[in-house]
Motif scaffolding. Structure first.
Motif, PDB file in Angstrom:
ATOM      1  N   ILE A  21     105.549  37.960  11.021  1.00  0.00           N
ATOM      2  CA  ILE A  21     104.469  38.910  10.740  1.00  0.00           C
ATOM      3  C   ILE A  21     104.108  39.683  12.000  1.00  0.00           C
ATOM      4  CG2 ILE A  21     102.038  39.128  10.075  1.00  0.00           C
ATOM      5  CD1 ILE A  21     102.454  36.727   8.221  1.00  0.00           C
ATOM      6  N   ALA A  22     104.023  38.975  13.134  1.00  0.00           N
ATOM      7  CA  ALA A  22     103.718  39.648  14.402  1.00  0.00           C
ATOM      8  C   ALA A  22     104.811  40.657  14.754  1.00  0.00           C
ATOM      9  CB  ALA A  22     103.562  38.620  15.523  1.00  0.00           C
ATOM     10  N   LEU A  23     106.070  40.269  14.548  1.00  0.00           N
ATOM     11  CA  LEU A  23     107.165  41.192  14.834  1.00  0.00           C
ATOM     12  C   LEU A  23     107.126  42.401  13.909  1.00  0.00           C
ATOM     13  CD1 LEU A  23     110.099  38.685  15.456  1.00  0.00           C
ATOM     14  CD2 LEU A  23     108.989  40.161  17.147  1.00  0.00           C
ATOM     15  N   GLN A  24     106.788  42.158  12.622  1.00  0.00           N
ATOM     16  CA  GLN A  24     106.667  43.285  11.701  1.00  0.00           C
ATOM     17  C   GLN A  24     105.560  44.229  12.155  1.00  0.00           C
ATOM     18  OE1 GLN A  24     105.523  42.344   7.688  1.00  0.00           O
ATOM     19  NE2 GLN A  24     105.718  44.463   6.998  1.00  0.00           N
ATOM     20  N   ASN A 284      96.772  48.920  19.269  1.00  0.00           N
ATOM     21  CA  ASN A 284      97.460  48.329  18.128  1.00  0.00           C
ATOM     22  C   ASN A 284      98.710  47.554  18.541  1.00  0.00           C
ATOM     23  OD1 ASN A 284      95.648  49.156  16.168  1.00  0.00           O
ATOM     24  ND2 ASN A 284      96.681  51.107  15.827  1.00  0.00           N
ATOM     25  N   ILE A 285      99.376  48.018  19.591  1.00  0.00           N
ATOM     26  CA  ILE A 285     100.517  47.271  20.118  1.00  0.00           C
ATOM     27  C   ILE A 285     100.059  45.902  20.619  1.00  0.00           C
ATOM     28  CG2 ILE A 285     102.232  47.176  21.982  1.00  0.00           C
ATOM     29  CD1 ILE A 285     103.076  49.124  19.896  1.00  0.00           C
ATOM     30  N   PHE A 286      98.907  45.869  21.286  1.00  0.00           N
ATOM     31  CA  PHE A 286      98.374  44.614  21.819  1.00  0.00           C
ATOM     32  C   PHE A 286      97.874  43.687  20.705  1.00  0.00           C
ATOM     33  CE2 PHE A 286      98.658  46.850  25.714  1.00  0.00           C
ATOM     34  CZ  PHE A 286      98.502  45.945  26.754  1.00  0.00           C
ATOM     35  N   PHE A 287      97.577  44.253  19.550  1.00  0.00           N
ATOM     36  CA  PHE A 287      96.936  43.479  18.489  1.00  0.00           C
ATOM     37  C   PHE A 287      97.930  42.769  17.575  1.00  0.00           C
ATOM     38  CE2 PHE A 287      93.527  42.952  15.218  1.00  0.00           C
ATOM     39  CZ  PHE A 287      92.541  42.489  16.079  1.00  0.00           C
ATOM     40  N   VAL A 288      99.231  42.973  17.795  1.00  0.00           N
ATOM     41  CA  VAL A 288     100.209  42.469  16.828  1.00  0.00           C
ATOM     42  C   VAL A 288     100.208  40.947  16.734  1.00  0.00           C
ATOM     43  CG1 VAL A 288     101.716  44.479  16.966  1.00  0.00           C
ATOM     44  CG2 VAL A 288     102.076  42.591  18.548  1.00  0.00           C
ATOM     45  N   MET A 289     100.060  40.247  17.862  1.00  0.00           N
ATOM     46  CA  MET A 289     100.074  38.790  17.835  1.00  0.00           C
ATOM     47  C   MET A 289      98.910  38.254  17.017  1.00  0.00           C
ATOM     48  SD  MET A 289      99.552  35.953  20.844  1.00  0.00           S
ATOM     49  CE  MET A 289     100.693  36.704  21.983  1.00  0.00           C
ATOM     50  N   VAL A 290      97.750  38.882  17.198  1.00  0.00           N
ATOM     51  CA  VAL A 290      96.550  38.412  16.507  1.00  0.00           C
ATOM     52  C   VAL A 290      96.663  38.645  15.005  1.00  0.00           C
ATOM     53  CG1 VAL A 290      94.054  38.649  16.358  1.00  0.00           C
ATOM     54  CG2 VAL A 290      95.196  38.812  18.570  1.00  0.00           C
ATOM     55  N   ARG A 291      97.263  39.771  14.603  1.00  0.00           N
ATOM     56  CA  ARG A 291      97.481  39.998  13.172  1.00  0.00           C
ATOM     57  C   ARG A 291      98.400  38.913  12.596  1.00  0.00           C
ATOM     58  NH1 ARG A 291      98.064  45.727  14.468  1.00  0.00           N
ATOM     59  NH2 ARG A 291      96.130  46.802  13.932  1.00  0.00           N
ATOM     60  N   ALA A 296      98.892  34.297   9.151  1.00  0.00           N
ATOM     61  CA  ALA A 296      99.364  32.917   9.031  1.00  0.00           C
ATOM     62  C   ALA A 296      98.214  31.999   8.624  1.00  0.00           C
ATOM     63  CB  ALA A 296      99.975  32.453  10.343  1.00  0.00           C
ATOM     64  N   CYS A 297      97.030  32.266   9.158  1.00  0.00           N
ATOM     65  CA  CYS A 297      95.841  31.487   8.812  1.00  0.00           C
ATOM     66  C   CYS A 297      95.524  31.617   7.326  1.00  0.00           C
ATOM     67  CB  CYS A 297      94.659  31.955   9.657  1.00  0.00           C
ATOM     68  SG  CYS A 297      93.122  31.046   9.360  1.00  0.00           S
ATOM     69  N   THR A 298      95.583  32.853   6.801  1.00  0.00           N
ATOM     70  CA  THR A 298      95.325  33.071   5.369  1.00  0.00           C
ATOM     71  C   THR A 298      96.256  32.220   4.516  1.00  0.00           C
ATOM     72  OG1 THR A 298      94.691  35.366   5.809  1.00  0.00           O
ATOM     73  CG2 THR A 298      95.216  34.811   3.550  1.00  0.00           C
ATOM     74  N   VAL A 299      97.548  32.255   4.843  1.00  0.00           N
ATOM     75  CA  VAL A 299      98.549  31.540   4.048  1.00  0.00           C
ATOM     76  C   VAL A 299      98.376  30.030   4.176  1.00  0.00           C
ATOM     77  CG1 VAL A 299     101.020  31.112   3.758  1.00  0.00           C
ATOM     78  CG2 VAL A 299     100.197  33.434   4.190  1.00  0.00           C
ATOM     79  N   ASN A 374      87.131  37.799  15.447  1.00  0.00           N
ATOM     80  CA  ASN A 374      86.638  38.265  14.153  1.00  0.00           C
ATOM     81  C   ASN A 374      87.762  38.539  13.164  1.00  0.00           C
ATOM     82  OD1 ASN A 374      83.919  38.130  14.788  1.00  0.00           O
ATOM     83  ND2 ASN A 374      83.852  40.210  15.602  1.00  0.00           N
ATOM     84  N   SER A 375      88.885  39.023  13.661  1.00  0.00           N
ATOM     85  CA  SER A 375      90.023  39.285  12.784  1.00  0.00           C
ATOM     86  C   SER A 375      90.476  38.005  12.091  1.00  0.00           C
ATOM     87  CB  SER A 375      91.189  39.882  13.579  1.00  0.00           C
ATOM     88  OG  SER A 375      92.325  40.064  12.767  1.00  0.00           O
ATOM     89  N   THR A 376      90.620  36.928  12.851  1.00  0.00           N
ATOM     90  CA  THR A 376      91.021  35.648  12.276  1.00  0.00           C
ATOM     91  C   THR A 376      89.905  35.052  11.420  1.00  0.00           C
ATOM     92  OG1 THR A 376      92.498  35.233  14.139  1.00  0.00           O
ATOM     93  CG2 THR A 376      91.860  33.327  12.823  1.00  0.00           C
ATOM     94  N   LEU A 377      88.661  35.208  11.860  1.00  0.00           N
ATOM     95  CA  LEU A 377      87.517  34.694  11.112  1.00  0.00           C
ATOM     96  C   LEU A 377      87.455  35.273   9.699  1.00  0.00           C
ATOM     97  CD1 LEU A 377      84.605  33.279  11.102  1.00  0.00           C
ATOM     98  CD2 LEU A 377      83.753  35.523  11.761  1.00  0.00           C
ATOM     99  N   ILE A 378      87.561  36.609   9.596  1.00  0.00           N
ATOM    100  CA  ILE A 378      87.354  37.275   8.308  1.00  0.00           C
ATOM    101  C   ILE A 378      88.623  37.277   7.465  1.00  0.00           C
ATOM    102  CG2 ILE A 378      86.846  39.505   7.235  1.00  0.00           C
ATOM    103  CD1 ILE A 378      84.842  39.955   9.577  1.00  0.00           C
ATOM    104  N   VAL A 379      89.731  37.763   8.044  1.00  0.00           N
ATOM    105  CA  VAL A 379      90.976  37.880   7.279  1.00  0.00           C
ATOM    106  C   VAL A 379      91.607  36.507   7.049  1.00  0.00           C
ATOM    107  CG1 VAL A 379      93.312  38.840   7.278  1.00  0.00           C
ATOM    108  CG2 VAL A 379      91.393  40.217   8.101  1.00  0.00           C
ATOM    109  N   GLY A 380      91.591  35.656   8.073  1.00  0.00           N
ATOM    110  CA  GLY A 380      92.274  34.375   7.972  1.00  0.00           C
ATOM    111  C   GLY A 380      91.468  33.274   7.326  1.00  0.00           C
ATOM    112  N   VAL A 381      90.271  32.999   7.883  1.00  0.00           N
ATOM    113  CA  VAL A 381      89.506  31.828   7.452  1.00  0.00           C
ATOM    114  C   VAL A 381      88.720  32.093   6.169  1.00  0.00           C
ATOM    115  CG1 VAL A 381      87.695  30.186   8.092  1.00  0.00           C
ATOM    116  CG2 VAL A 381      89.335  30.961   9.816  1.00  0.00           C
ATOM    117  N   LEU A 382      87.815  33.074   6.208  1.00  0.00           N
ATOM    118  CA  LEU A 382      86.931  33.291   5.063  1.00  0.00           C
ATOM    119  C   LEU A 382      87.713  33.719   3.822  1.00  0.00           C
ATOM    120  CD1 LEU A 382      83.845  35.025   6.761  1.00  0.00           C
ATOM    121  CD2 LEU A 382      84.223  32.600   6.283  1.00  0.00           C
ATOM    122  N   ARG A 383      88.655  34.664   3.988  1.00  0.00           N
ATOM    123  CA  ARG A 383      89.432  35.104   2.824  1.00  0.00           C
ATOM    124  C   ARG A 383      90.434  34.038   2.398  1.00  0.00           C
ATOM    125  NH1 ARG A 383      90.799  41.409   4.202  1.00  0.00           N
ATOM    126  NH2 ARG A 383      88.642  42.108   4.392  1.00  0.00           N
ATOM    127  N   GLY A 384      91.090  33.409   3.362  1.00  0.00           N
ATOM    128  CA  GLY A 384      92.024  32.345   3.016  1.00  0.00           C
ATOM    129  C   GLY A 384      91.344  31.214   2.270  1.00  0.00           C
TER     130      GLY A 384
END
Length: 450
Positions: A21-24, A284-291, A296-299, A374-384
């Motif tokens: 996902i990070a590479l994508q 956005n280039i710097f943000f790829v790892m966090v995405r 991965a957290c969501t899944v 916050n990205s992991t909190l909202i997209v990964g934890v709360l939504r997951g």
């Protein structure tokens, strides 16, 4: 609870999902970088035009991200239960809603591009260039929505490599046709910003072709017939919408908030608009790892909840939040301390755009770790975890009650420079973190929706 660096199973599962996902995302962000680099050769008006025109696509892409993020909650949990029939039904709903949204945005962009551009800026050269770009690139919107639905579904069942490979093919295609059509090399017409739009359209057609080929030849849980994709009952659709509508509303209004930020920055003129576009591309280039971590957290959290292991889901959430904060601190330091190095990529930036971009990157580096948390909190934890309503109220409240008002106060009333306005806008991230962390600790976000 094991620390993440000692939990071998957690690390293995996380890396299998997060790295592709990070590479994508790296490929996608690199594509935006290449686009901006090539267009920067045409001057700040072209950078501003394409950047503002793409705000409409950004708005659309966040809506389909909301649709498919909501769908991925179901798909992840159904995958944890080995329920492929319902996975296909959810995929069908996601494809249908994404395509319908794409049709609406296509009609707006194709028939009313000048109205869209004048919402942001009044400079006629920017409006004209942006309108030319929008008419062409709008033809890719529906295709993008369908591709997005299959890509996120593929990730949610543990097949993240396929979207990564297809993104690489799309990146190469777009880069080649941009080079040929923007500048008119090897006998192709020199089309400027129109060439960038045609490059994107061609790449999207190639992308959907490969996605459908890979799905229907090698990913059986998603290789559904039309009947399987549309085999919905009223009760199933209602259950789907009850969980996903907060995510869709969340992403829609969050995206609209980001569009309003762009509108505020555009009030400062083409220089500020171009600087924001350049700085955002680098961020956005710097943000790829966090995405990658957030997805991965969501899944992984969704899989654990679907399998009935709620305590392990909570442990995974804490480990992901810790990792994203550490990554944010490291990446933020690099981003804020090396603006001159990253901006060397943009060789022909005018001095005023360069100086503004430099200051924006330094400010962004300071707030970066909060953004990654916050990205992991909202997209990964709360939504997951299925807690979509709380995440909706948290994100919408922060953007519309804090970020957007502060942006327009800074621009219109206080007449502050763009990098100071960016600091004001970043207070929304602090609020989200302060309110969101207690919610995670309460465990009220853990909900088995299947």
């Amino acid at each position: 609870m094991k620390q993440f660096w000692k939990d071998k199973k957690f690390l293995k599962d996380m890396l299998v999902i997060a790295i592709p996902i990070a590479l994508q995302n790296l490929i996608t962000s690199s594509l935006n970088m290449v686009d901006t680099l090539m267009i920067s050769e045409l001057g700040k008006s072209s950078i501003a035009a394409v950047g503002l025109a793409n705000q409409l696509f950004f708005f659309y892409s966040l809506i389909i991200f909301g649709i498919n993020s909501g769908s991925s909650i179901f798909i992840s949990q159904f995958w944890g239960k080995n329920d492929t029939e319902n996975i296909k039904r959810v995929l069908g709903l996601a494809v249908s809603l994404s395509a319908l949204s794409g049709l609406i945005f296509t009609m707006v962009a194709f028939f009313c591009p000048e109205i869209v551009m004048r919402f942001f800026i009044k400079e006629e050269i920017v409006v004209r260039l942006g309108s030319d770009y929008l008419r062409i690139v709008s033809l890719s919107y529906i295709i993008t929505g369908i591709s997005f639905a299959f890509s996120i579904a593929s990730r949610s069942i543990g097949h993240p490599k396929m979207p990564m490979v297809v993104s690489a093919i799309s990146f190469i295609t777009n880069t080649i046709f941009n080079y040929l059509l923007i500048f008119g090399h090897f006998g192709f017409p020199e089309l400027g910003v129109k060439g960038a739009a045609y490059g994107t359209l061609i790449a999207r057609i190639v992308e959907i072709s490969f996605i459908l080929y890979f799905v229907y030849t090698g990913i059986k849980p998603l290789a559904a017939t039309l009947k399987e994709l549309t085999d919905w009952t009223k009760e199933f659709v209602n259950r789907y919408l009850k969980t996903t509508y907060p995510v869709i509303i969340n992403e829609t209004f969050w995206a609209l908030g980001q569009v309003m930020y762009s509108a505020a920055y555009a009030r400062m003129g083409a220089e500020a608009t171009a600087a924001v576009q350049v700085a955002s591309t680098i961020q956005n280039i710097f943000f790829v790892m966090v995405r990658g971590l957030a997805n991965a957290c969501t899944v992984m959290v969704g899989n654990k909840i679907g399998a009935g292991d709620e305590e392990e889901a909570y442990n995974y959430a804490i480990q992901f939040l810790t990792m994203s904060t550490i990554a944010g601190l490291a990446l933020g330091a690099i981003l804020g301390l090396t603006p001159d190095l990253t901006l060397k990529l943009f060789r022909n930036l005018e001095l005023d755009v360069y100086n503004l971009s430099r200051k924006l990157l330094m400010v962004a580096g300071i707030f970066y770790f909060i953004r990654t948390f916050n990205s992991t909190l909202i997209v990964g934890v709360l939504r997951g975890g299925g807690d979509t309503s709380f995440s909706m109220y948290l994100e919408m409240g922060a953007v519309w009650l804090i970020g957007v008002p502060l942006a327009f106060i800074g621009v219109l009333l206080l007449k502050l420079p763009v990098y100071i306005v960016f600091i004001l806008v970043s207070f929304e991230e602090i609020v989200k973190a302060v309110i969101g962390l207690p919610r995670v600790k309460s465990k009220k976000w853990i909900r088995n929706i299947t």
